[in-house]
Design an enzyme around this catalytic site. Structure first.
Site, PDB file in Angstrom:
ATOM      1  N   HIS A 210       0.744  -1.396  -0.086  1.00 43.75           N
ATOM      2  CA  HIS A 210      -0.148   0.003   0.001  1.00 43.75           C
ATOM      3  C   HIS A 210       0.869   1.309  -0.027  1.00 43.75           C
ATOM      4  O   HIS A 210       0.327   2.442   0.042  1.00 43.75           O
ATOM      5  CB  HIS A 210      -0.914  -0.017   1.195  1.00 43.75           C
ATOM      6  CG  HIS A 210      -0.187   0.327   2.619  1.00 43.75           C
ATOM      7  ND1 HIS A 210       0.541  -0.540   3.165  1.00 43.75           N
ATOM      8  CD2 HIS A 210      -0.102   1.293   3.156  1.00 43.75           C
ATOM      9  CE1 HIS A 210       0.949  -0.191   4.312  1.00 43.75           C
ATOM     10  NE2 HIS A 210       0.552   0.992   4.328  1.00 43.75           N
TER      11      HIS A 210
HETATM   12  C1  UD1 Z   1      -2.275   5.363   5.948  1.00 44.92           C
HETATM   13  C2  UD1 Z   1      -1.020   5.631   6.429  1.00 44.92           C
HETATM   14  C3  UD1 Z   1       0.194   4.677   6.416  1.00 44.92           C
HETATM   15  C4  UD1 Z   1      -0.307   3.226   6.815  1.00 44.92           C
HETATM   16  C5  UD1 Z   1      -1.719   2.941   5.965  1.00 44.92           C
HETATM   17  C6  UD1 Z   1      -2.241   1.636   6.640  1.00 44.92           C
HETATM   18  C7  UD1 Z   1      -0.382   8.132   6.399  1.00 44.92           C
HETATM   19  C8  UD1 Z   1       0.559   9.191   5.941  1.00 44.92           C
HETATM   20  N1  UD1 Z   1      -0.126   7.018   5.978  1.00 44.92           N
HETATM   21  O1  UD1 Z   1      -1.612   5.207   4.645  1.00 44.92           O
HETATM   22  O2  UD1 Z   1       1.412   5.072   7.125  1.00 44.92           O
HETATM   23  O3  UD1 Z   1       0.454   2.346   6.860  1.00 44.92           O
HETATM   24  O4  UD1 Z   1      -2.556   4.065   6.252  1.00 44.92           O
HETATM   25  O5  UD1 Z   1      -3.298   1.404   5.682  1.00 44.92           O
HETATM   26  O6  UD1 Z   1      -1.053   8.492   7.292  1.00 44.92           O
HETATM   27  N2  UD1 Z   1      -9.149   5.089   1.224  1.00 44.92           N
HETATM   28  C9  UD1 Z   1     -10.334   4.381   1.111  1.00 44.92           C
HETATM   29  N3  UD1 Z   1     -11.064   4.019   2.398  1.00 44.92           N
HETATM   30  C10 UD1 Z   1     -10.382   4.181   3.632  1.00 44.92           C
HETATM   31  C11 UD1 Z   1      -9.214   4.673   3.885  1.00 44.92           C
HETATM   32  C12 UD1 Z   1      -8.531   5.157   2.542  1.00 44.92           C
HETATM   33  O7  UD1 Z   1     -10.765   4.051   0.223  1.00 44.92           O
HETATM   34  O8  UD1 Z   1     -10.865   3.766   4.648  1.00 44.92           O
HETATM   35  C13 UD1 Z   1      -8.448   5.452   0.176  1.00 44.92           C
HETATM   36  C14 UD1 Z   1      -8.556   6.751  -0.523  1.00 44.92           C
HETATM   37  O9  UD1 Z   1      -8.615   6.609  -1.773  1.00 44.92           O
HETATM   38  C15 UD1 Z   1      -7.321   7.329  -0.096  1.00 44.92           C
HETATM   39  C16 UD1 Z   1      -6.287   6.290  -0.062  1.00 44.92           C
HETATM   40  O10 UD1 Z   1      -7.238   4.927   0.186  1.00 44.92           O
HETATM   41  O11 UD1 Z   1      -6.915   8.340  -0.629  1.00 44.92           O
HETATM   42  C17 UD1 Z   1      -5.200   6.529   0.871  1.00 44.92           C
HETATM   43  O12 UD1 Z   1      -5.485   6.544   2.362  1.00 44.92           O
HETATM   44  P1  UD1 Z   1      -4.572   7.542   3.422  1.00 44.92           P
HETATM   45  O13 UD1 Z   1      -5.405   7.542   4.648  1.00 44.92           O
HETATM   46  O14 UD1 Z   1      -4.520   8.787   2.748  1.00 44.92           O
HETATM   47  O15 UD1 Z   1      -3.499   6.826   3.114  1.00 44.92           O
HETATM   48  P2  UD1 Z   1      -2.750   5.169   3.240  1.00 44.92           P
HETATM   49  O16 UD1 Z   1      -2.367   4.871   1.992  1.00 44.92           O
HETATM   50  O17 UD1 Z   1      -4.154   4.341   3.841  1.00 44.92           O
END
Ligand code: UD1
Length: 377
Positions: A210
């Site tokens: 991820h």
């Molecule tokens: C975040 C953390 C990372 C952690 C990871 C675990 C930061 C900088 N990153 O990364 O350290 O290892 O979580 O998963 O805080 N999305 C959904 N549903 C959700 C959450 C996210 O669809 O419930 C999608 C969205 O398109 C979003 C993308 O995932 O833009 C990324 O989510 P985000 O929370 O920004 O970062 P992670 O890559 O999950």
């Protein structure tokens, strides 16, 4: 009756829930000393990324959810800060407890520090020394503004001292992620989610990916998928797909083809117990996660970390982890080493299931010295 020492614990993203769970349980045992509340920032909001963990880990429901959702780093961090500040002003806690290195960790620590509320950081001092990782920035800044720093390995203590953090703020307590693993392992083993595990006796591998550096760059992502497809010829691979990674799969016909041709099975993100059971029964884990490097070390499952660095070096020196980057040759070389070299991993010092207990004892002494009614609040 004296006022209780009020601790707000912050959760936001998937890896936070299993770290806060054992601390919440320990605080509940000390309910005559502490008032414990939980703020969920809403950084993760899908039920598979959040709700399922509350159900399975017996974490108390959040007292408030800030519902910030996804956005760019600046927007997400700013949204959390703006939403958390009024909560802090209203509740006036004695301490804010943050875990790990996600944007919610940094944002809430910053708000608390600026309002003069004490901050405790669990899993402090880990460093990849790679500032292109957003988490590295979160770690460095959170540690600088924390009043109590709980570390999982001794190397983290040295990192903090090098950055000028006073020794008396640092406590080596072990690993709360492993507290949760050890307390839930039996339940995870009893849960038969075999429908997602490949048939046959050959065993299987588990893949998680991820990190933006691995999934947002199409060439890197396709390179990784080709290496995994190669391993898939020997061991079927189960791949629970993070929402960010789902987008990368959909955007790459090459990856989709590799998935179709190879023995890779995509499944939706799994609950904590399902994933722990899946890992525990696997022969190999490929991952770019931080916590999974630690979990495989304790389970004794070989782990290939698809990154160039780790902030958790003890998983390499004592555990089952190899850092293999994203180039297929190195990944396959790591896989060959797994097959040929039998290593006897050790469980790192203090990863014994009692980290949360140690943390709460230290917080109790801190509350006696700094809490309501003390001479130095
Ligand atoms: C975040 C953390 C990372 C952690 C990871 C675990 C930061 C900088 N990153 O990364 O350290 O290892 O979580 O998963 O805080 N999305 C959904 N549903 C959700 C959450 C996210 O669809 O419930 C999608 C969205 O398109 C979003 C993308 O995932 O833009 C990324 O989510 P985000 O929370 O920004 O970062 P992670 O890559 O999950």
């Amino acid at each position: 009756m004296p006022r209780l020492f009020h601790i707000i614990s912050i959760v936001g993203a998937r890896p936070n829930f299993m770290k806060v769970a054992p601390i919440g349980e320990e605080l509940a045992l000390e309910s005559t000393s502490f008032r414990s509340t939980i703020v969920h920032t809403g950084q993760h909001y899908d039920s598979t990324m959040s709700d399922v963990f509350f159900d399975q880990l017996d974490v108390a429901d959040p007292d408030v959810n800030l519902n910030v959702g996804s956005a760019s780093h600046a927007q997400q961090t700013a949204a959390i800060m703006s939403a958390f500040e009024p909560v802090l002003l209203e509740w006036q806690p004695d301490l804010v407890l943050v875990v790990g290195d996600v944007n919610s960790t940094l944002a809430c620590a910053l708000v608390a520090a600026k309002l003069g509320v004490k901050v405790a950081h669990v899993e402090a001092g880990l460093r990849s020394f790679d500032r292109s990782m957003p988490e590295e920035i979160n770690r460095v800044v959170t540690d600088q503004i924390s009043d109590i720093l709980f570390v999982t390995e001794r190397g983290a203590e040295q990192n903090l001292r090098r950055e000028g953090i006073a020794s008396e703020k640092i406590y080596f307590v072990g690993n709360v992620l492993i507290d949760t693993l050890l307390s839930k392992l039996e339940r995870a083993r009893a849960l038969h989610r075999r429908e997602i595990e490949p048939d046959g006796d050959s065993g299987y591998a588990v893949l998680t990916l991820h990190r933006p550096s691995n999934v947002d760059d199409r060439r890197v992502f396709e390179r990784l998928m080709s290496a995994v497809a190669e391993i898939g010829k020997e061991l079927p691979v189960v791949f629970p797909v993070h929402p960010r990674t789902r987008l990368a799969v959909e955007a790459s016909p090459t990856a989709a083809q590799l998935l179709q041709d190879g023995r890779l099975e995509l499944v939706k993100p799994l609950g904590y117990l399902q994933f722990l059971g899946l890992m525990d029964r696997s022969h190999l884990v490929l991952t770019d996660s931080g916590g999974i490097q630690e979990e495989t070390t304790v389970l004794g499952i070989p782990c290939l970390t698809l990154r160039d660095t780790t902030e958790r070096p003890i998983t390499v020196s004592e555990g089952t982890n190899q850092i293999v980057g994203s180039h297929p040759e190195r990944i396959l070389e790591g896989w060959r080493r797994v097959k040929t070299a039998a290593r006897a991993p050790r469980t790192p010092e203090l990863w014994d299931g009692k980290a949360a207990h140690r943390i709460v004892q230290i917080l109790r002494s801190f509350s006696e010295a700094h809490g309501p009614g003390s001479q130095n609040p």
